[in-house]
Design a protein around this motif. Sequence first.
Motif, PDB file in Angstrom:
ATOM      1  N   LEU A  12       0.854  -1.184   0.000  1.00  0.00           N
ATOM      2  CA  LEU A  12       0.000   0.000   0.000  1.00  0.00           C
ATOM      3  C   LEU A  12       0.893   1.237   0.000  1.00  0.00           C
ATOM      4  CD1 LEU A  12      -2.547  -1.120   2.749  1.00  0.00           C
ATOM      5  CD2 LEU A  12      -2.538  -1.674   0.299  1.00  0.00           C
ATOM      6  N   PHE A  13       0.794   2.028  -1.039  1.00  0.00           N
ATOM      7  CA  PHE A  13       1.630   3.212  -1.192  1.00  0.00           C
ATOM      8  C   PHE A  13       0.891   4.483  -0.786  1.00  0.00           C
ATOM      9  CE2 PHE A  13       3.593   0.345  -4.283  1.00  0.00           C
ATOM     10  CZ  PHE A  13       4.948   0.595  -4.111  1.00  0.00           C
ATOM     11  N   ASP A  14       1.536   5.291   0.033  1.00  0.00           N
ATOM     12  CA  ASP A  14       1.129   6.688   0.131  1.00  0.00           C
ATOM     13  C   ASP A  14       1.462   7.319  -1.223  1.00  0.00           C
ATOM     14  OD1 ASP A  14       0.496   9.271   1.427  1.00  0.00           O
ATOM     15  OD2 ASP A  14       2.629   9.612   1.156  1.00  0.00           O
ATOM     16  N   THR A  18       5.754  10.291  -1.483  1.00  0.00           N
ATOM     17  CA  THR A  18       6.238   8.905  -1.481  1.00  0.00           C
ATOM     18  C   THR A  18       6.438   8.418  -2.908  1.00  0.00           C
ATOM     19  OG1 THR A  18       5.156   8.404   0.633  1.00  0.00           O
ATOM     20  CG2 THR A  18       5.748   6.537  -0.766  1.00  0.00           C
ATOM     21  N   LEU A  19       5.359   8.331  -3.658  1.00  0.00           N
ATOM     22  CA  LEU A  19       5.459   7.925  -5.060  1.00  0.00           C
ATOM     23  C   LEU A  19       5.826   9.094  -5.961  1.00  0.00           C
ATOM     24  CD1 LEU A  19       2.363   5.586  -5.488  1.00  0.00           C
ATOM     25  CD2 LEU A  19       4.764   4.926  -5.758  1.00  0.00           C
ATOM     26  N   VAL A  20       5.291  10.260  -5.644  1.00  0.00           N
ATOM     27  CA  VAL A  20       5.491  11.431  -6.506  1.00  0.00           C
ATOM     28  C   VAL A  20       5.926  12.633  -5.676  1.00  0.00           C
ATOM     29  CG1 VAL A  20       3.790  10.612  -8.185  1.00  0.00           C
ATOM     30  CG2 VAL A  20       3.061  12.157  -6.356  1.00  0.00           C
ATOM     31  N   ASP A  21       6.667  13.517  -6.311  1.00  0.00           N
ATOM     32  CA  ASP A  21       7.127  14.726  -5.625  1.00  0.00           C
ATOM     33  C   ASP A  21       6.086  15.821  -5.786  1.00  0.00           C
ATOM     34  OD1 ASP A  21       8.644  16.443  -4.178  1.00  0.00           O
ATOM     35  OD2 ASP A  21      10.099  16.863  -5.762  1.00  0.00           O
ATOM     36  N   ALA A 112      -1.917  -0.996  -4.013  1.00  0.00           N
ATOM     37  CA  ALA A 112      -2.950   0.040  -3.977  1.00  0.00           C
ATOM     38  C   ALA A 112      -2.314   1.318  -3.446  1.00  0.00           C
ATOM     39  CB  ALA A 112      -4.119  -0.377  -3.096  1.00  0.00           C
ATOM     40  N   VAL A 113      -2.981   2.428  -3.715  1.00  0.00           N
ATOM     41  CA  VAL A 113      -2.589   3.725  -3.165  1.00  0.00           C
ATOM     42  C   VAL A 113      -3.564   4.085  -2.058  1.00  0.00           C
ATOM     43  CG1 VAL A 113      -2.436   6.208  -3.642  1.00  0.00           C
ATOM     44  CG2 VAL A 113      -1.465   4.554  -5.257  1.00  0.00           C
ATOM     45  N   ALA A 114      -3.034   4.557  -0.923  1.00  0.00           N
ATOM     46  CA  ALA A 114      -3.864   5.011   0.190  1.00  0.00           C
ATOM     47  C   ALA A 114      -3.365   6.393   0.576  1.00  0.00           C
ATOM     48  CB  ALA A 114      -3.754   4.044   1.369  1.00  0.00           C
ATOM     49  N   SER A 115      -4.156   7.411   0.259  1.00  0.00           N
ATOM     50  CA  SER A 115      -3.666   8.787   0.315  1.00  0.00           C
ATOM     51  C   SER A 115      -4.635   9.728   1.021  1.00  0.00           C
ATOM     52  CB  SER A 115      -3.442   9.287  -1.124  1.00  0.00           C
ATOM     53  OG  SER A 115      -3.182  10.664  -1.165  1.00  0.00           O
ATOM     54  N   GLY A 116      -4.085  10.801   1.549  1.00  0.00           N
ATOM     55  CA  GLY A 116      -4.893  11.850   2.134  1.00  0.00           C
ATOM     56  C   GLY A 116      -5.484  12.788   1.098  1.00  0.00           C
ATOM     57  N   ALA A 166      -2.402  -7.816   8.292  1.00  0.00           N
ATOM     58  CA  ALA A 166      -1.089  -8.397   8.573  1.00  0.00           C
ATOM     59  C   ALA A 166      -0.358  -8.822   7.301  1.00  0.00           C
ATOM     60  CB  ALA A 166      -1.230  -9.592   9.512  1.00  0.00           C
ATOM     61  N   GLY A 167      -1.093  -8.934   6.209  1.00  0.00           N
ATOM     62  CA  GLY A 167      -0.481  -9.308   4.938  1.00  0.00           C
ATOM     63  C   GLY A 167      -0.113  -8.121   4.071  1.00  0.00           C
ATOM     64  N   CYS A 168      -0.107  -6.918   4.665  1.00  0.00           N
ATOM     65  CA  CYS A 168       0.188  -5.698   3.907  1.00  0.00           C
ATOM     66  C   CYS A 168       1.465  -5.023   4.408  1.00  0.00           C
ATOM     67  CB  CYS A 168      -0.954  -4.695   4.029  1.00  0.00           C
ATOM     68  SG  CYS A 168      -2.513  -5.244   3.303  1.00  0.00           S
ATOM     69  N   VAL A 169       2.151  -4.387   3.483  1.00  0.00           N
ATOM     70  CA  VAL A 169       3.293  -3.531   3.792  1.00  0.00           C
ATOM     71  C   VAL A 169       2.987  -2.146   3.243  1.00  0.00           C
ATOM     72  CG1 VAL A 169       5.738  -3.077   3.374  1.00  0.00           C
ATOM     73  CG2 VAL A 169       4.963  -5.410   3.804  1.00  0.00           C
ATOM     74  N   VAL A 170       3.136  -1.134   4.085  1.00  0.00           N
ATOM     75  CA  VAL A 170       2.886   0.250   3.706  1.00  0.00           C
ATOM     76  C   VAL A 170       4.200   0.934   3.343  1.00  0.00           C
ATOM     77  CG1 VAL A 170       2.201   2.507   4.632  1.00  0.00           C
ATOM     78  CG2 VAL A 170       0.804   0.473   5.104  1.00  0.00           C
ATOM     79  N   VAL A 171       4.171   1.770   2.312  1.00  0.00           N
ATOM     80  CA  VAL A 171       5.333   2.593   1.953  1.00  0.00           C
ATOM     81  C   VAL A 171       4.943   4.041   2.205  1.00  0.00           C
ATOM     82  CG1 VAL A 171       7.030   3.165   0.179  1.00  0.00           C
ATOM     83  CG2 VAL A 171       5.940   0.912   0.173  1.00  0.00           C
ATOM     84  N   GLU A 172       5.688   4.717   3.085  1.00  0.00           N
ATOM     85  CA  GLU A 172       5.299   6.044   3.567  1.00  0.00           C
ATOM     86  C   GLU A 172       6.483   6.999   3.646  1.00  0.00           C
ATOM     87  OE1 GLU A 172       3.296   8.299   4.611  1.00  0.00           O
ATOM     88  OE2 GLU A 172       1.321   7.347   4.582  1.00  0.00           O
ATOM     89  N   ASP A 173       6.178   8.298   3.495  1.00  0.00           N
ATOM     90  CA  ASP A 173       7.208   9.335   3.611  1.00  0.00           C
ATOM     91  C   ASP A 173       7.024  10.216   4.834  1.00  0.00           C
ATOM     92  OD1 ASP A 173       6.277  12.446   2.538  1.00  0.00           O
ATOM     93  OD2 ASP A 173       4.873  10.784   2.362  1.00  0.00           O
TER      94      ASP A 173
END
Length: 228
Positions: A12-14, A18-21, A112-116, A166-173
């Motif tokens: 799960l990407f922020d 994180t993905l974009v500047d 997936a993307v999970a964003s504010g 528990a089966g997810c990894v989040v990528v965050e900045d």
Amino acid sequence: MNSSRAQAPSVLFDLDGTLVDSEPNAYESARLLLERHGVPDFTWEQNARFLGISNREALTVLRTEYGIAASVDELLTGQDAIYLELARTSTEAFPEMRTFVEMLHGRGVAMAVASGSPRAAIETVLKGTGLGAYLTEYVSAEEVAHGKPAPDVFLEAARRLGVAPAGCVVVEDAAPGAAAARAAGMRCIAVPYVPATAGDPAFAAADLLFPGGQGEFSAQAACAWLLP
């Protein structure tokens, strides 16, 4: 079926930072909005404290601090319009993050993307950067009860992918996002947008930390850690 693929965690990407500047666009949209409401000289440093939380929550604080008469909904609509215009023309994906997404896609990892950000902004950015070809599922904080550091947006993303937290990894900045990942019961890869914040307790608790931020992040290293 390849067993390594069956056992691979979902990622799960922020989005912003994180993905974009896109943080410069987010700041500029806030600055222009506040200027229109009689608040000049809103600085990057003043904006930095809102990294990682939803626009609604940030605007709620700013409206109170500056005594702005417009409602939070009015402010949010105004900022979204400014941001979308900026996002269409000037958002770049971080090259190493693009490589990471492509590598995971090649290994059949669910993402997936999970964003504010609002859904319209997420869609615009993913389409404009080409990341939408790989990231077809996305959740906005406007679709859940609470934004980060609450875990809601990550839990909803996991639900839509049909996987357990528990089966997810989040990528965050941002520290609030890293805290949200932990609250969701998910592992976290932390890539601080502001390297000076790498000592924040939320980052210190991350499972994989690149303290130097995007300048240190390695798609190969992250993929090796994620998919041994």
